[in-house]
Design a protein around this motif. Structure first.
Motif, short mmCIF file in Angstrom:
data_model
loop_
_atom_site.label_atom_id
_atom_site.label_comp_id
_atom_site.label_asym_id
_atom_site.label_seq_id
_atom_site.Cartn_x
_atom_site.Cartn_y
_atom_site.Cartn_z
N PHE A 62 -4.77 -10.39 -1.96
CA PHE A 62 -3.97 -9.20 -1.62
C PHE A 62 -2.67 -9.28 -2.41
CE2 PHE A 62 -1.48 -6.13 0.52
CZ PHE A 62 -2.36 -5.27 1.19
N ILE A 63 -2.47 -8.28 -3.29
CA ILE A 63 -1.24 -8.21 -4.08
C ILE A 63 -0.33 -7.20 -3.39
CG2 ILE A 63 -0.27 -7.78 -6.36
CD1 ILE A 63 -3.13 -8.27 -7.49
N GLY A 64 0.75 -7.71 -2.77
CA GLY A 64 1.61 -6.84 -1.97
C GLY A 64 3.07 -6.97 -2.38
N GLY A 65 3.93 -6.32 -1.62
CA GLY A 65 5.35 -6.32 -1.99
C GLY A 65 6.25 -5.81 -0.88
N GLY A 66 7.37 -5.15 -1.29
CA GLY A 66 7.61 -4.52 -2.57
C GLY A 66 6.57 -3.49 -2.96
N THR A 67 6.60 -3.18 -4.24
CA THR A 67 5.67 -2.23 -4.83
C THR A 67 5.07 -2.85 -6.08
OG1 THR A 67 7.08 -0.41 -4.04
CG2 THR A 67 5.39 0.13 -5.67
#
Length: 378
Positions: A62-67
């Motif tokens: 899962f690439i999350g953030g932020g944006t």
């Protein structure tokens, strides 16, 4: 090593940058220059390269953030390339990435596909422009529709749309219109998060000064019940407090958290759970970059009581609840020997139900789940 000997692992990648900080947001994120983004990604890659992945097989990322979509898309390609170099991936691994409306480009989507991303989560929050302005979002509803169209045209067939409820001046009628519009787009997954006023945010200041007119408790409950009913009528199964999906499209990565599976987090503030140890990276961007991603981590060795608490308050987020068999398998004790008094009290109050070997909150219990879950803390 045989794949059957490898332990399943989820990986979280934190990209702490955004175009503009939303007024309600207390996530670890901020605006940054291109130079800072470049240095951060290099440090992130270094952290990944110096992590031993030989004993695990990756089932989700899962690439999350932020944006994440506000950094150049070739960074995402490079991150996934290094991850695959260090870790073995399951053939059907779920690779999710968060994107914001207005930061989506056709060329970027092609790169995400190249990187293996097969699930996108797009932050809409509301279909009303006045609510979006109040939240401090950088997009309007028209921009969202354009971004969503580009995503579908690029061939992404597993898409989540985020909505928020209990917004300032929000009514049941406005929330239902937002739901109708989103359901009409036929996403595979819908998340509906209730607004929480977090300390230190512009919303907290506005609330303290009486500038935010938030729905009262009865309206919040009415909005929540309408949301559950409407989404169920249109084929979206509620499987966790804030998450709904069409059959087979539950977010497998998030289920790892709620089931207390093993996961590794990379980037500032990212948390990990390996065996009986929970640890998290520094929250300071400059320190992370200066250490090339190797700044000291904060570590907690979990006691059996810690793990029992987590088993209950994370597992009870799921609509299916928690299993007595799994509890005994994990801790060698009957769940009722440890939590019997609390379970029976909540059952007699109509807040929790017992079916076969599972305990799960009732519809009424889900309305006040935060308070109920606190009772499982020793």
């Amino acid at each position: 090593m045989n794949n059957n000997d490898l332990r399943p692992l989820a990986i979280y990648i934190h990209i702490p940058f955004c175009e503009q900080k939303c007024r309600y947001c207390d996530f670890l994120s901020a605006q940054a220059t291109d130079e800072t983004k470049y240095k951060y990604v290099n440090a992130l890659l270094h952290e990944i390269m110096h992590t031993d992945g030989s004993h695990h097989i990756v089932t989700s990322v899962f690439i999350g953030g932020g944006t994440p979509s506000c950094v150049q898309s070739f960074y995402i390609v490079k991150i996934m390339e290094i991850l695959r170099r260090r870790f073995k991936f399951a053939e059907d691994a779920e690779i999710s990435m968060e994107v914001n409306p207005g930061t989506v480009r056709k060329s970027s989507l092609a790169d995400y596909k190249l990187a293996g991303v097969n699930r996108l989560s797009i932050g809409l929050q509301s279909t009303f422009d006045d609510e979006l302005r109040k939240l401090g979002r950088i997009h309007d509803y028209k921009i969202f529709l354009n971004s969503y169209g580009i995503i579908r045209a690029a061939g992404f067939d597993n898409v989540n749309i985020d909505l928020m409820s209990s917004l300032p001046n929000q009514t049941v009628e406005k929330m239902q219109i937002s739901l109708e519009r989103v359901v009409g787009l036929h996403p595979e997954h819908i998340s509906v998060y209730s607004l929480i006023i977090e300390e230190g945010t512009p919303f907290a200041k506005a609330a303290a000064e009486g500038e935010l007119k938030l729905p009262d408790e009865d309206t919040e409950i009415e909005i929540d019940r309408m949301t559950r009913s409407y989404l169920a009528e249109h084929g979206y199964m509620r499987y966790e407090i804030s998450n709904y999906s069409k059959p087979g499209f539950e977010c497998r990565h998030n289920l790892v958290y709620w089931n207390r599976g093993e996961y590794l987090g990379f980037g500032i503030g990212a948390a990990s759970l390996m065996g009986h140890t929970r640890f998290s990276n520094t929250r300071h961007l400059k320190q992370y970059i200066a250490s090339n991603g190797m700044a000291g981590v904060k570590t907690q060795i979990l006691s059996e009581k810690d793990e029992m608490e987590e088993f209950m308050f994370l597992g009870l987020r799921k609509v299916e609840g928690v299993s007595e068999e799994d509890f005994k398998k994990n801790f060698g004790r009957e769940m009722t020997d440890v939590y019997g008094e609390i379970l029976e009290k909540q059952k007699s109050d109509g807040m929790i139900e017992h079916l076969k070997d599972r305990w799960a909150f009732s519809e009424t219990g889900l309305d006040v789940s935060n308070a109920l879950m606190a009772e499982y803390l020793f």
